[in-house]
Write an enzyme that holds these catalytic residues in place. Structure first.
Site, short mmCIF file in Angstrom:
data_model
loop_
_atom_site.label_atom_id
_atom_site.label_comp_id
_atom_site.label_asym_id
_atom_site.label_seq_id
_atom_site.Cartn_x
_atom_site.Cartn_y
_atom_site.Cartn_z
N LYS A 147 0.78 -1.22 0.02
CA LYS A 147 0.05 -0.09 -0.02
C LYS A 147 0.95 1.16 -0.04
O LYS A 147 0.43 2.18 -0.65
CB LYS A 147 -0.92 0.06 1.39
CG LYS A 147 -2.21 -0.91 1.14
CD LYS A 147 -3.07 -0.55 2.11
CE LYS A 147 -3.95 -1.67 2.06
NZ LYS A 147 -5.59 -1.23 2.68
N HIS A 196 -15.83 -5.35 4.71
CA HIS A 196 -14.91 -5.61 3.33
C HIS A 196 -14.97 -6.67 2.60
O HIS A 196 -13.94 -6.83 1.86
CB HIS A 196 -13.20 -5.11 3.93
CG HIS A 196 -13.47 -3.86 4.82
ND1 HIS A 196 -13.18 -2.67 3.86
CD2 HIS A 196 -13.24 -3.58 5.79
CE1 HIS A 196 -13.15 -1.51 4.94
NE2 HIS A 196 -13.28 -2.12 6.12
N ARG A 255 -3.34 -9.24 -9.17
CA ARG A 255 -3.71 -10.85 -9.46
C ARG A 255 -5.05 -10.76 -10.08
O ARG A 255 -5.80 -9.63 -10.36
CB ARG A 255 -4.13 -11.34 -8.15
CG ARG A 255 -4.98 -10.87 -7.18
CD ARG A 255 -5.54 -11.32 -6.06
NE ARG A 255 -5.96 -10.50 -4.86
CZ ARG A 255 -7.18 -9.90 -4.86
NH1 ARG A 255 -8.10 -10.41 -5.68
NH2 ARG A 255 -7.72 -9.41 -3.91
N GLU A 268 -7.96 12.41 7.41
CA GLU A 268 -8.19 12.00 6.17
C GLU A 268 -9.53 12.63 5.72
O GLU A 268 -10.38 12.59 6.65
CB GLU A 268 -8.31 10.59 6.12
CG GLU A 268 -7.37 9.99 5.02
CD GLU A 268 -7.36 8.35 5.23
OE1 GLU A 268 -8.56 7.86 5.20
OE2 GLU A 268 -6.45 7.77 4.93
#
Lengths: 123, 503
Positions: free
Chosen positions: B117, B236, B292, B201
């Site tokens: 990340k 998620h 992937r 953020e």
């Protein structure tokens, strides 16, 4: 097996099958499962307060030991299956009588993991 | 380069998917499987199989050495990692190379650069991809943090730099409450993680999850095959995906697609990859790249008219796959529903057992990717996704209609599935409007689903079915019949001692 049954003059297709003592059927676009009384009675033998594995899986954490008192909603142990964690909480305020599993154990559905004893008035 | 035999370092429906691609390409298949996965469709389909370990993933599917040894022992010349497990593990890609096995995927260095990340964000910044605006500076004075929040624009979210799991997280709505909330977040962070350092953020409260499928063929040129929307997710975990997103204009699609390609190129990527974004108010923010094949790749295959797995294998063999002019516009609309073995009436806890009757309602524009059949055991050791139902139709509305019909007709006995929940999701007005955000599930389906009771007519039918169904046709009465295929042990098939009656 596929059955063609008559419902109010209309022919309806129903899938049905017995699998390990449970009756599975697919009717009007929905799959359901029926557990006959025999099946339910097996579960009724255990103490009402005991913690039972709701799914087969692995015991990953145990937070209490025999003799501990736990309050309603207290997490007693954590299981894992299919990469998901599941916390088993005490449904009542009770005393832990016996723990029948240890961390790392693979347990089966319906297995009694923790035996609990109702807590009478504080001594 | 020529691939004669390909090893599959995976299981379930993706192993089946890879075997089918190999069969079409005339490539032999070697399945590297765990002990319990002898009971699976991929096991029955593969030309050759090698057991690489017991049920536990760390000793089998996640064990690099066992996979390499298996592939070598079976004389494979390439390895496809599927998704999950070792698919984004740069060490595995490197180990394949060292063992002279072709890794069907990007080079190890690209996995490292784009899969991580922090380094992916650095590369994204380098090619001008927008990131979620934030402040991660050293100066942690309350004045600086308030100034940073104002610069980012409210609402903002404050997160503990050292932690996770929601602790120390605060949402700041305006400058009035900012000081008190920042100080409180610092205190909580210090108490929970031993450091008062916080990040700020921009808070995206109504964002959509949009991801772009990129493909870089052996010439090194990246192209994108449009986007997928996967806003319907829970913890998620994606549940419903579609291509293309109902929220992108062709102009935005082209901008995001080009940005995704730029990232793939700067990272020297090869093969299929996915660049994930959050989209809110027509502004997009880079999240991460998945180096992937994705679970939801079929929806892209249907609207782009490609076979991504074959394209991956061809690219690994250094053969060109796509021509320049192929992908101008997506065609029609595709939706995928992930079928999980879980009990929707018990908050989605895993459901395991022996599969009984299974039927997939085949038809035009319908595709079923599945890894298990009648008689197979769904075990608690692995992910609960047992199948995917995918539909294609000319418009989004007609695709939704088709999916509803398909879900009505899917029959899976032996384990509970999330199909009742899937039907509720895709018939929800917010889903139909296309306006769902990543908070769709927590907003509309936070808990346990209640199945409706049977109608009186249904109850009568149930009683009749119960009467007419002999108990002998149970899944425990499976008999194994071996046929005489001399070459390998794949000739085993499970046959049901099941009477078939019609009235």
């Amino acid at each position: 097996m596929k059955l063609r049954l008559n419902s109010d003059g209309k022919e309806v297709e129903v899938w049905a099958q017995w699998i390990e003592g449970q009756f599975w059927y697919h009717l009007f676009g929905e799959t359901r499962v029926y557990k006959p009384e025999m099946q339910k009675a097996k579960g009724a033998q255990r103490g009402k307060l005991d913690l039972v594995a709701p799914m087969p899986g692995k015991v990953t954490q145990i937070f209490q030991k025999a003799g501990d008192s736990v309050e309603t909603g207290k997490v007693v142990l954590v299981m894992e299956a299919m990469k998901m964690e599941y916390s088993l909480k005490s449904e009542v305020t009770a005393k832990i009588e016996k723990i029948n599993c240890k961390v790392g154990d693979q347990v089966s559905l319906g297995q009694i993991l923790v035996q609990m004893k109702a807590q009478q008035d504080a001594k | 380069v020529k691939i004669r035999k390909l090893a599959i370092a995976n299981r379930g429906e993706v192993a089946v998917r890879i075997i089918q691609a190999c069969q079409e390409l005339g490539v032999e298949t070697l399945l590297l499987h765990s002990e319990p996965d002898r009971n699976s469709r991929a096991y029955r389909m593969a030309d050759q199989k090698i057991c690489i370990g017991p049920a536990s993933t760390s000793e089998s599917y996640l064990n690099i050495e066992a996979n390499i040894k298996g592939a070598q022992g079976g004389m494979a010349d390439a390895v496809h990692p599927g998704f999950g497990f070792l698919s984004e593990n740069a060490d595995f890609a490197r180990a394949c190379l060292a063992a002279k096995l072709i890794f069907v995927g990007p080079p190890a260095q690209a996995i490292r650069d784009l899969g991580d990340k922090v380094s992916a964000k650095r590369l994204a910044r380098q090619v001008g991809l927008p990131l979620v605006p934030g402040y991660e500076g050293e100066d942690q004075s309350v004045e600086t943090l308030i100034a940073a929040s104002e610069k980012i624009g409210y609402p903002v979210i404050v997160k503990a730099a050292a932690g996770g799991g929601g602790r120390g997280m605060k949402i700041l709505e305006d400058s009035k409450s900012a000081k008190a909330l920042i100080e409180s977040a610092q205190r909580e962070s210090l108490a929970a993680f031993g450091s008062s350092r916080i990040f700020i953020e921009k808070y995206l409260s109504r964002a959509k999850h949009i991801e772009f499928q990129v493909f870089v063929d052996c010439t090194g040129r990246a192209l994108h095959l449009f986007e997928r929307e996967c806003s319907v997710q829970r913890r998620h975990q994606k549940i419903v995906e579609e291509a293309v997103s109902p929220s992108l204009t062709p102009e935005l699609r082209s901008r995001m697609g080009q940005a995704s390609c730029a990232l793939a190129e700067v990272g020297n990527y090869r093969g299929a990859g996915t660049v994930e974004f959050l989209l809110q108010d027509n502004e997009f923010y880079f999240l991460e790249m998945n180096t992937r094949l994705q679970v939801e790749h079929p929806v892209t295959e249907l609207v782009a008219g490609v076979d991504l797995v074959k394209a991956q294998i061809l690219t690994a063999a250094d053969e060109p796959v796509f021509s320049e002019s192929e992908f101008r516009a997506p065609r029609g609309h595709a939706i995928e529903c992930r079928i999980y073995a879980e009990d929707p009436e018990q908050g989605g806890i895993p459901s395991t057992g022996i599969l009984g009757h299974v039927s997939w309602p085949e038809g035009p524009g319908r595709r079923f990717d599945y890894g298990f059949e009648e008689g197979d055991k769904i075990t608690p050791f692995y992910d609960s996704m047992i199948a995917k139902a995918i539909v294609w139709d000319f418009s989004r509305n007609s695709a939704i209609q088709k999916m509803l019909k398909v879900l009505d007709e899917c029959v899976i006995f032996g384990v509970r599935t999330n199909i009742p929940l899937l039907k509720k999701i895709i018939s929800h007005p917010e889903f139909i409007s296309g306006k769902m955000t990543t908070r769709f599930m927590e907003t509309h389906f936070p808990g346990t689903l209640k199945m409706s009771a049977l109608s009186p007519a249904g109850t009568e039918l149930f009683k009749a079915a119960l009467r007419e169904t002999p108990k002998t046709a149970s899944a425990s009465s499976i008999s194994t019949v071996s046929t005489n295929s001399a070459q390998n042990s794949s000739g085993q098939s499970l046959v049901f001692a099941q009477p078939w009656r019609a009235f």
